[in-house]
Scaffold this active site. Structure first.
Site, PDB file in Angstrom:
ATOM      1  N   PHE A 157       0.817  -1.225   0.000  1.00 50.93           N
ATOM      2  CA  PHE A 157       0.000   0.000   0.000  1.00 50.93           C
ATOM      3  C   PHE A 157       0.843   1.264   0.000  1.00 50.93           C
ATOM      4  O   PHE A 157       0.353   2.331  -0.365  1.00 50.93           O
ATOM      5  CB  PHE A 157      -0.922   0.005   1.235  1.00 50.93           C
ATOM      6  CG  PHE A 157      -0.229   0.468   2.500  1.00 50.93           C
ATOM      7  CD1 PHE A 157      -0.169   1.829   2.813  1.00 50.93           C
ATOM      8  CD2 PHE A 157       0.385  -0.430   3.365  1.00 50.93           C
ATOM      9  CE1 PHE A 157       0.491   2.268   3.960  1.00 50.93           C
ATOM     10  CE2 PHE A 157       1.039   0.001   4.503  1.00 50.93           C
ATOM     11  CZ  PHE A 157       1.091   1.353   4.796  1.00 50.93           C
ATOM     12  N   LYS A 181      -1.163  -7.473  -9.050  1.00 47.18           N
ATOM     13  CA  LYS A 181      -2.113  -7.593  -7.927  1.00 47.18           C
ATOM     14  C   LYS A 181      -1.708  -6.503  -6.931  1.00 47.18           C
ATOM     15  O   LYS A 181      -0.799  -6.677  -6.138  1.00 47.18           O
ATOM     16  CB  LYS A 181      -1.998  -8.983  -7.286  1.00 47.18           C
ATOM     17  CG  LYS A 181      -3.244  -9.469  -6.552  1.00 47.18           C
ATOM     18  CD  LYS A 181      -3.785  -8.571  -5.467  1.00 47.18           C
ATOM     19  CE  LYS A 181      -3.005  -8.655  -4.177  1.00 47.18           C
ATOM     20  NZ  LYS A 181      -3.455  -7.628  -3.177  1.00 47.18           N
ATOM     21  N   GLU A 184      -4.918  -4.172  -1.616  1.00 51.00           N
ATOM     22  CA  GLU A 184      -6.370  -4.000  -1.501  1.00 51.00           C
ATOM     23  C   GLU A 184      -6.727  -2.704  -0.774  1.00 51.00           C
ATOM     24  O   GLU A 184      -7.873  -2.273  -0.784  1.00 51.00           O
ATOM     25  CB  GLU A 184      -7.004  -5.212  -0.801  1.00 51.00           C
ATOM     26  CG  GLU A 184      -6.456  -5.549   0.586  1.00 51.00           C
ATOM     27  CD  GLU A 184      -5.221  -6.459   0.537  1.00 51.00           C
ATOM     28  OE1 GLU A 184      -4.323  -6.203  -0.276  1.00 51.00           O
ATOM     29  OE2 GLU A 184      -5.166  -7.416   1.341  1.00 51.00           O
ATOM     30  N   ARG A 185      -5.706  -2.071  -0.114  1.00 53.32           N
ATOM     31  CA  ARG A 185      -5.992  -0.828   0.604  1.00 53.32           C
ATOM     32  C   ARG A 185      -5.904   0.399  -0.313  1.00 53.32           C
ATOM     33  O   ARG A 185      -6.402   1.464   0.027  1.00 53.32           O
ATOM     34  CB  ARG A 185      -5.007  -0.667   1.770  1.00 53.32           C
ATOM     35  CG  ARG A 185      -5.373  -1.570   2.937  1.00 53.32           C
ATOM     36  CD  ARG A 185      -4.404  -1.413   4.079  1.00 53.32           C
ATOM     37  NE  ARG A 185      -3.326  -2.381   3.983  1.00 53.32           N
ATOM     38  CZ  ARG A 185      -2.326  -2.466   4.846  1.00 53.32           C
ATOM     39  NH1 ARG A 185      -2.254  -1.631   5.846  1.00 53.32           N
ATOM     40  NH2 ARG A 185      -1.400  -3.382   4.709  1.00 53.32           N
ATOM     41  N   SER A 234       5.502  -6.939   3.540  1.00 56.66           N
ATOM     42  CA  SER A 234       6.094  -7.232   4.848  1.00 56.66           C
ATOM     43  C   SER A 234       6.894  -8.543   4.806  1.00 56.66           C
ATOM     44  O   SER A 234       6.653  -9.400   3.946  1.00 56.66           O
ATOM     45  CB  SER A 234       4.979  -7.324   5.891  1.00 56.66           C
ATOM     46  OG  SER A 234       4.055  -8.321   5.496  1.00 56.66           O
ATOM     47  N   CYS A 289       9.867   1.809   3.351  1.00 55.62           N
ATOM     48  CA  CYS A 289      10.877   0.765   3.593  1.00 55.62           C
ATOM     49  C   CYS A 289      12.277   1.333   3.582  1.00 55.62           C
ATOM     50  O   CYS A 289      13.213   0.662   3.987  1.00 55.62           O
ATOM     51  CB  CYS A 289      10.739  -0.342   2.560  1.00 55.62           C
ATOM     52  SG  CYS A 289      11.254   0.213   0.939  1.00 55.62           S
ATOM     53  N   GLU A 390       9.998  -3.571  12.995  1.00 59.44           N
ATOM     54  CA  GLU A 390       9.508  -2.565  12.050  1.00 59.44           C
ATOM     55  C   GLU A 390       8.188  -2.006  12.579  1.00 59.44           C
ATOM     56  O   GLU A 390       7.212  -2.743  12.728  1.00 59.44           O
ATOM     57  CB  GLU A 390       9.287  -3.190  10.666  1.00 59.44           C
ATOM     58  CG  GLU A 390       8.802  -2.165   9.661  1.00 59.44           C
ATOM     59  CD  GLU A 390       8.633  -2.708   8.247  1.00 59.44           C
ATOM     60  OE1 GLU A 390       8.083  -3.812   8.086  1.00 59.44           O
ATOM     61  OE2 GLU A 390       9.056  -2.014   7.300  1.00 59.44           O
TER      62      GLU A 390
HETATM   63  P1  NAD Z   1       1.670  -6.608   3.234  1.00 58.45           P
HETATM   64  O1  NAD Z   1       2.703  -7.657   3.335  1.00 58.45           O
HETATM   65  O2  NAD Z   1       0.575  -6.598   4.230  1.00 58.45           O
HETATM   66  O3  NAD Z   1       0.937  -6.674   1.808  1.00 58.45           O
HETATM   67  C1  NAD Z   1       1.656  -6.666   0.596  1.00 58.45           C
HETATM   68  C2  NAD Z   1       0.875  -7.460  -0.450  1.00 58.45           C
HETATM   69  O4  NAD Z   1       0.772  -8.813  -0.002  1.00 58.45           O
HETATM   70  C3  NAD Z   1      -0.537  -6.950  -0.682  1.00 58.45           C
HETATM   71  O5  NAD Z   1      -0.798  -6.947  -2.074  1.00 58.45           O
HETATM   72  C4  NAD Z   1      -1.418  -7.979   0.047  1.00 58.45           C
HETATM   73  O6  NAD Z   1      -2.654  -8.188  -0.583  1.00 58.45           O
HETATM   74  C5  NAD Z   1      -0.581  -9.245  -0.006  1.00 58.45           C
HETATM   75  N1  NAD Z   1      -0.773 -10.103   1.184  1.00 58.45           N
HETATM   76  C6  NAD Z   1      -0.966  -9.671   2.459  1.00 58.45           C
HETATM   77  N2  NAD Z   1      -1.054 -10.740   3.293  1.00 58.45           N
HETATM   78  C7  NAD Z   1      -0.909 -11.847   2.522  1.00 58.45           C
HETATM   79  C8  NAD Z   1      -0.907 -13.246   2.792  1.00 58.45           C
HETATM   80  N3  NAD Z   1      -1.080 -13.709   4.027  1.00 58.45           N
HETATM   81  N4  NAD Z   1      -0.724 -14.106   1.757  1.00 58.45           N
HETATM   82  C9  NAD Z   1      -0.553 -13.661   0.497  1.00 58.45           C
HETATM   83  N5  NAD Z   1      -0.548 -12.326   0.184  1.00 58.45           N
HETATM   84  C10 NAD Z   1      -0.717 -11.435   1.173  1.00 58.45           C
HETATM   85  O7  NAD Z   1       2.447  -5.192   3.201  1.00 58.45           O
HETATM   86  P2  NAD Z   1       1.839  -3.736   3.278  1.00 58.45           P
HETATM   87  O8  NAD Z   1       1.334  -3.490   4.660  1.00 58.45           O
HETATM   88  O9  NAD Z   1       0.940  -3.488   2.133  1.00 58.45           O
HETATM   89  O10 NAD Z   1       3.160  -2.876   3.022  1.00 58.45           O
HETATM   90  C11 NAD Z   1       4.055  -2.519   4.044  1.00 58.45           C
HETATM   91  C12 NAD Z   1       5.239  -3.449   4.090  1.00 58.45           C
HETATM   92  O11 NAD Z   1       5.909  -3.460   2.828  1.00 58.45           O
HETATM   93  C13 NAD Z   1       6.295  -2.999   5.092  1.00 58.45           C
HETATM   94  O12 NAD Z   1       6.771  -4.126   5.771  1.00 58.45           O
HETATM   95  C14 NAD Z   1       7.371  -2.385   4.221  1.00 58.45           C
HETATM   96  O13 NAD Z   1       8.666  -2.384   4.773  1.00 58.45           O
HETATM   97  C15 NAD Z   1       7.304  -3.263   3.023  1.00 58.45           C
HETATM   98  N6  NAD Z   1       7.892  -2.623   1.856  1.00 58.45           N
HETATM   99  C16 NAD Z   1       9.099  -3.091   1.433  1.00 58.45           C
HETATM  100  C17 NAD Z   1       9.718  -2.484   0.356  1.00 58.45           C
HETATM  101  C18 NAD Z   1      11.054  -2.974  -0.119  1.00 58.45           C
HETATM  102  O14 NAD Z   1      11.486  -2.544  -1.175  1.00 58.45           O
HETATM  103  N7  NAD Z   1      11.716  -3.860   0.603  1.00 58.45           N
HETATM  104  C19 NAD Z   1       9.089  -1.427  -0.306  1.00 58.45           C
HETATM  105  C20 NAD Z   1       7.850  -0.990   0.154  1.00 58.45           C
HETATM  106  C21 NAD Z   1       7.257  -1.598   1.242  1.00 58.45           C
END
Ligand code: NAD
Length: 492
Positions: A157, A181, A184-185, A234, A289, A390
């Site tokens: 998101f 994909k 969803e937020r 994450s 991140c 984090e």
């Molecule tokens: P998230 O992991 O909750 O969601 C990311 C994606 O994964 C979404 O599209 C979501 O629908 C999907 N998802 C969520 N739970 C899932 C599951 N159990 N099984 C399969 N798919 C699932 O992350 P977020 O809250 O949207 O974003 C924040 C996180 O992203 C932070 O941890 C941040 O550090 C990380 N991030 C990392 C980078 C990088 O380059 N390393 C860049 C941006 C954000």
């Protein structure tokens, strides 16, 4: 907070085979304006049938698309760049409404996304591999990079306008078909991007959008016709994606969470270091991140640095991201705001000194929306929760270091390794930092170590699972396989 869906409300749609379609799954997620708490729409989730259809249409499109001359494949990307620039304000406004960041942050994010489209326009040069005449007697050898089929990217998101563009332009320029994909937020930023993609001139099926949640992701990861998956999100989900996609025979790159450190040397320009640290820790409300939420500061300059950081953080104007005066917006959802507030409480319970308590500004902030002003903890020990986990919110932890070596040791104890920064006036420290700091993106006198699109975006330890990273050259290798032709013409 979110209420029941209304039939007339805005619902996210998929983009499949060049048409907008409603997802067929039973689940959904409300979309809220984090500045007001108001429900602005809903993301209906796609089921396995929706995923099947999107992948099938992408697979059909791949045969023709991959055979087209590379020069032809980059024309829609030039058009996409033009459209993104022409509609940048409009996309940024949608992004602010569902994410909460400031308008300037949204415009900056989109600029970084457009940069990736620009780099991918150079694919005719980047796609060339090697040729060696007379590699052996009478034998010439040529390496050719070939596309592989349908790739997917699952994105978070926090940069909904930029992160899809870390992947999409390279995937299609190299001749693959692509399924996004998004989070969803933040589905309506993806919608805006795809309205422009629809105009840019890609053949139907080359670029697809599938909305949904975990089940949608899992359907993509196990699908027999998906050859590779990129993930950003994450760490626990990154691990899951990496393991699931790999065990189903796919290429996978999975970028996870972060807890980046900035080291402040006793030689540093303290005002500059404080300004950059505050910007890095609190931009995007800390939901980044590449944020540096831990500053490891040489003992001799600790007090002065802490004073400067606290006064700069306290001065940040917090409010609705669409107000021109706002310097820091709200957190993305009520749940996330509650989680960040719990972390502040945990820091206090574990004995860190709360030098700046963002909660004290609650009364001055709007009642609706998910606001929390910046907090700064002092005298944090490296093993405290606020230094290790984090938080993904506006909370900065200051840790004391006896000397530069001690600071490096603290930094390298982190389980993550996305980025790190150093503020110093000493070349020797900078050199040691470059060789010894364990992170994929290192900044010297740079607060936020964000590489331009022509360099890859690294990450180590629990911040990355895979080998080839997003952006730049690594994307070309991720999206292609090299065939080597070994050729001999006896008697010629
Ligand atoms: P998230 O992991 O909750 O969601 C990311 C994606 O994964 C979404 O599209 C979501 O629908 C999907 N998802 C969520 N739970 C899932 C599951 N159990 N099984 C399969 N798919 C699932 O992350 P977020 O809250 O949207 O974003 C924040 C996180 O992203 C932070 O941890 C941040 O550090 C990380 N991030 C990392 C980078 C990088 O380059 N390393 C860049 C941006 C954000």
């Amino acid at each position: 907070m979110t209420g029941a869906p209304r039939s007339t409300e805005r619902a996210a749609q998929n983009y499949v085979g060049g048409e907008w379609r409603d997802p067929a799954g039973d689940d959904e997620q409300a979309v809220v304006n984090s500045a007001t708490g108001e429900r602005v729409g809903v993301t209906p989730f796609s089921d396995a049938g929706d995923v099947d259809e999107a992948v099938a249409r992408a697979d059909e499109a791949f045969a023709d698309w991959s055979a087209r001359p590379v020069e032809e494949r980059i024309q829609p990307l030039f058009e996409l760049k033009r459209l993104l620039e022409a509609h940048q304000d409009d996309v940024a406004e949608t992004l602010v409404r569902e994410h909460g960041k400031t308008f300037d942050e949204a415009m900056g994010e989109l600029r970084r996304g457009i940069e990736n489209v620009e780099v991918a326009c150079g694919i005719p040069s980047m796609l060339q591999a090697g040729h060696l005449p007379n590699a052996a007697p009478g034998i010439d050898e040529t390496a050719v990079r070939q596309p592989l089929g349908v790739f997917t990217a699952i994105t978070p998101f926090n940069f909904p306008g930029m992160i899809p563009l870390w992947f999409l332009p390279y995937a299609v320029a190299t001749g693959n078909a692509f399924v996004l994909k998004p989070s969803e937020r933040t589905p309506f930023t993806a919608r805006k991007l795809f309205e422009l993609i629809d105009e840019a001139g890609f053949p139907d099926g080359v670029v697809q959008l599938v909305n949904g949640g975990p089940d949608t992701v899992n359907a993509l990861l196990v699908h027999g016709d998906v050859v590779g998956a990129s993930f950003v999100g994450s760490t626990p989900v990154a691990k899951h994606v990496y393991e699931t996609a790999a065990s189903h025979g796919k290429r996978v790159q999975a970028q996870g969470g972060a807890k980046n450190h900035v080291v402040v040397s006793d030689s540093a320009d303290l005002d500059f270091a404080a300004e950059q640290t505050v910007s890095s820790a609190f931009a995007n409300s800390g939901q980044r991140c590449l944020a540096n939420p831990v500053a490891v500061v040489h003992d001799d300059v600790y007090e002065e640095f802490a004073d400067r950081v606290v006064s700069k953080a306290d001065a940040l104007a917090v409010g609705d991201g669409l107000d021109a005066d706002t310097e820091m917006g709200p957190l993305v959802t009520a749940d996330h705001e509650a989680t960040v507030r719990e972390y502040v409480e945990t820091g206090v319970e574990e004995g860190a000194t709360l030098l700046l308590d963002g909660r004290e500004r609650d009364d001055d902030l709007p009642d609706e929306g998910y606001y929390l002003a910046p907090s700064v903890f002092g005298d944090v020990e490296p093993d405290m929760t606020v230094a290790r986990e984090e938080i993904f919110g506006p909370v900065l932890a200051l840790v004391r270091a006896d000397d530069f070596g001690d600071a490096l040791e603290t930094l390298n104890r982190s389980e993550y390794g996305n980025a790190a920064s150093l503020f110093t006036e000493r070349g020797g420290e900078a050199r040691r930092f470059r060789h010894e700091a364990e992170a994929g993106n290192l900044g010297v006198n740079v607060g936020t170590a964000a590489p331009m699109a022509f360099f890859h975006f690294g990450g180590r330890n629990d911040s990355f699972f895979g080998d080839l990273h997003a952006q730049g050259d690594d994307m070309i290798r991720f999206y292609t396989d090299e065939t080597v032709y070994i050729e001999r013409w006896p008697g010629e």
